[in-house]
Scaffold this active site. Structure first.
Site, mmCIF file in Angstrom:
data_model
loop_
_atom_site.group_PDB
_atom_site.id
_atom_site.type_symbol
_atom_site.label_atom_id
_atom_site.label_comp_id
_atom_site.label_asym_id
_atom_site.label_seq_id
_atom_site.Cartn_x
_atom_site.Cartn_y
_atom_site.Cartn_z
ATOM 1 N N LYS A 31 26.927 43.783 42.032
ATOM 2 C CA LYS A 31 27.834 44.891 42.341
ATOM 3 C C LYS A 31 27.149 46.258 42.256
ATOM 4 O O LYS A 31 27.337 47.107 43.113
ATOM 5 C CB LYS A 31 29.011 44.814 41.369
ATOM 6 N N HIS A 65 27.535 47.646 33.247
ATOM 7 C CA HIS A 65 28.265 48.882 33.551
ATOM 8 C C HIS A 65 27.472 50.069 33.026
ATOM 9 O O HIS A 65 26.414 49.909 32.426
ATOM 10 C CB HIS A 65 29.632 48.894 32.842
ATOM 11 N N ARG A 69 36.701 38.416 31.087
ATOM 12 C CA ARG A 69 35.749 39.524 30.925
ATOM 13 C C ARG A 69 36.368 40.632 30.073
ATOM 14 O O ARG A 69 35.736 41.152 29.159
ATOM 15 C CB ARG A 69 35.355 40.043 32.306
ATOM 16 N N ARG A 106 31.182 38.259 35.380
ATOM 17 C CA ARG A 106 32.146 38.239 36.474
ATOM 18 C C ARG A 106 32.139 36.812 37.027
ATOM 19 O O ARG A 106 31.102 36.135 37.001
ATOM 20 C CB ARG A 106 31.733 39.207 37.579
ATOM 21 N N TYR A 115 38.018 51.127 29.162
ATOM 22 C CA TYR A 115 38.415 50.557 27.874
ATOM 23 C C TYR A 115 38.564 51.601 26.765
ATOM 24 O O TYR A 115 38.710 51.244 25.603
ATOM 25 C CB TYR A 115 37.383 49.513 27.430
ATOM 26 N N HIS A 129 39.405 37.289 35.784
ATOM 27 C CA HIS A 129 38.714 38.506 35.348
ATOM 28 C C HIS A 129 39.116 38.915 33.927
ATOM 29 O O HIS A 129 38.372 39.624 33.256
ATOM 30 C CB HIS A 129 38.983 39.649 36.334
#
Length: 185
Positions: free
Chosen positions: A63, A157, A134, A27, A166, A131
């Site tokens: 995050k 993630h 990424r 990020r 995705y 972004h």
């Protein structure tokens, strides 16, 4: 398109930054928060344990708990970063406490965006959001056959989130797999 884009980048710092975003899937806040002490040019590792919040101009925790991770750089990215490091060694006051991208303070997000857009125009490629580097990294990994689990670990993630965001790209990947299997038999 990334190859065309990166060829147009004529600044060592920005070349290293855009390589890190694309080849490591970071990020932008994670990249901005990095200091030289957070990476190893020997082991090719990037330790992600903080992020830079542009609106408040402060370092914060990542995050999610999965965002704490170690990312290994591919050689092309490592070489761009090493070249930038060698140049930084020439600066007065340089040490491993300096930010990789910005020296005393992280680079400004608007400046990064303007430079990205300028390089994209120069290269004749579509202008994308920061972004999207990424997202392009994920697309590249999926096209190379990596699983949602492996991609999730690299991005910080969960596999479920990778599948949710995705999943449609994996469907295309499955079709390619089946086409190859059909060719075998």
């Amino acid at each position: 398109d990334f190859n065309k884009f990166i060829t147009a980048v004529d600044d060592l710092q920005y070349k290293a930054l855009f390589c890190m975003l694309y080849f490591c899937g970071l990020r932008i806040g994670e990249a901005d928060a990095l200091k030289w002490k957070d990476i190893s040019l020997e082991t090719r590792e990037i330790k992600i344990y903080k992020t830079f919040e542009w609106r408040k101009r402060v370092l914060t925790s990542p995050k999610t708990k999965n965002s704490y991770r170690t990312v290994i750089m591919p050689k092309y990215c490592l070489n761009a970063l090493r070249e930038w490091y060698e140049y930084c060694l020439l600066f007065d006051g340089f040490d491993n406490e300096k930010y990789i991208f910005g020296f005393d303070t992280p680079l400004d997000d608007n400046t990064i965006r303007r430079r990205k857009d300028t390089y994209a125009k120069k290269a004749g490629v579509e202008i994308i959001r920061l972004h999207d580097f990424r997202h392009s990294h994920v697309s590249l990994l999926i096209s190379q056959g990596f699983s949602a689990f492996d991609i999730a670990k690299r991005l910080g993630h969960t596999p479920e989130m990778v599948n949710n965001v995705y999943g449609h790209w994996f469907d295309d990947s499955q079709k390619k797999m089946v086409d190859k299997l059909d060719q075998l038999f």
